[in-house]
Design an enzyme around this catalytic site. Sequence first.
Site, short mmCIF file in Angstrom:
data_model
loop_
_atom_site.label_atom_id
_atom_site.label_comp_id
_atom_site.label_asym_id
_atom_site.label_seq_id
_atom_site.Cartn_x
_atom_site.Cartn_y
_atom_site.Cartn_z
N CYS A 78 -29.50 8.28 15.65
CA CYS A 78 -28.46 8.68 16.60
C CYS A 78 -28.08 10.16 16.41
O CYS A 78 -28.88 11.02 16.76
CB CYS A 78 -27.26 7.74 16.47
SG CYS A 78 -26.27 7.71 17.96
N HIS A 173 -28.82 2.31 15.86
CA HIS A 173 -28.34 2.21 14.47
C HIS A 173 -28.89 0.98 13.74
O HIS A 173 -28.15 0.00 13.59
CB HIS A 173 -26.82 2.11 14.45
CG HIS A 173 -26.10 3.37 14.79
ND1 HIS A 173 -25.64 4.24 13.84
CD2 HIS A 173 -25.76 3.90 15.99
CE1 HIS A 173 -25.03 5.26 14.42
NE2 HIS A 173 -25.09 5.09 15.73
N GLU A 175 -29.07 0.43 10.70
CA GLU A 175 -28.29 0.17 9.48
C GLU A 175 -27.06 -0.69 9.77
O GLU A 175 -26.43 -1.20 8.85
CB GLU A 175 -27.89 1.49 8.81
CG GLU A 175 -26.71 2.24 9.42
CD GLU A 175 -27.04 2.94 10.75
OE1 GLU A 175 -28.18 2.79 11.26
OE2 GLU A 175 -26.15 3.63 11.27
N1 GLN Z 1 -22.44 11.07 20.28
C1 GLN Z 1 -22.78 11.49 18.96
C2 GLN Z 1 -23.29 12.93 18.95
O1 GLN Z 1 -23.47 13.50 19.95
C3 GLN Z 1 -23.80 10.58 18.34
C4 GLN Z 1 -23.23 9.17 18.19
C5 GLN Z 1 -23.78 8.40 17.03
O2 GLN Z 1 -24.37 8.95 16.11
N2 GLN Z 1 -23.53 7.11 17.04
O3 GLN Z 1 -23.49 13.48 17.93
#
Ligand code: GLN
Length: 191
Positions: A78, A173, A175
């Site tokens: 992410c 995610h 994890e």
């Molecule tokens: N929206 C976050 C970003 O732009 C990422 C979200 C996440 O890691 N769950 O960094």
Amino acid sequence: MKIGVLALQGAFLEHEAMLRRLGVQTRQVRLPRDLEGLDGLIIPGGESTSIGYLAERRGLLEPLREFALSGRPVWGTCAGMILLAREIVDGIPGQPVLGLMDITVRRNAFGRQVNSFETDLEVPTLGDPPFPAVFIRAPVIERVGPEVEVLARLEEGSPVAVRQGNLLATAFHPELTTDARFHRYFLGLGR
Ligand code: GLN
């Protein structure tokens, strides 16, 4: 085997817990010297701008790039995927990134926190059953370079898990689930 988890902000404890479940030693990485002797590194989800600014302030950007270029496995989930990307759409201008994977990612592609969702994702490399993918204010990948292997796509076609050599990126995610298959796959990526 000892795997580092970048522990500046975000979901690093959950990655450590999953790795320990697999019998792997872990270390929280906050400073360049914490990278010494590690066999791989995870950059967790969280807020890519915060993680990037903290990494810059602690002099970690260049050591992290060198670590990845050494061929040891590096995985961004992410926000971590945003940090690995060479190109960001809808980023904060000048947000510090590592820029290591030949992908273009769009931040917050599904909207706000309330638009977070979970979906069963077909990941051929992992086999059956589909992977329970948790997306939290997630980015999507809008472009992949010729060296990049797409491991999974959403039904509408956007890649959400990709690999480029020793580098792995997932928009979701793993994890936060009890499914350890992505972590196991990651541990096998070194060269
Ligand atoms: N929206 C976050 C970003 O732009 C990422 C979200 C996440 O890691 N769950 O960094």
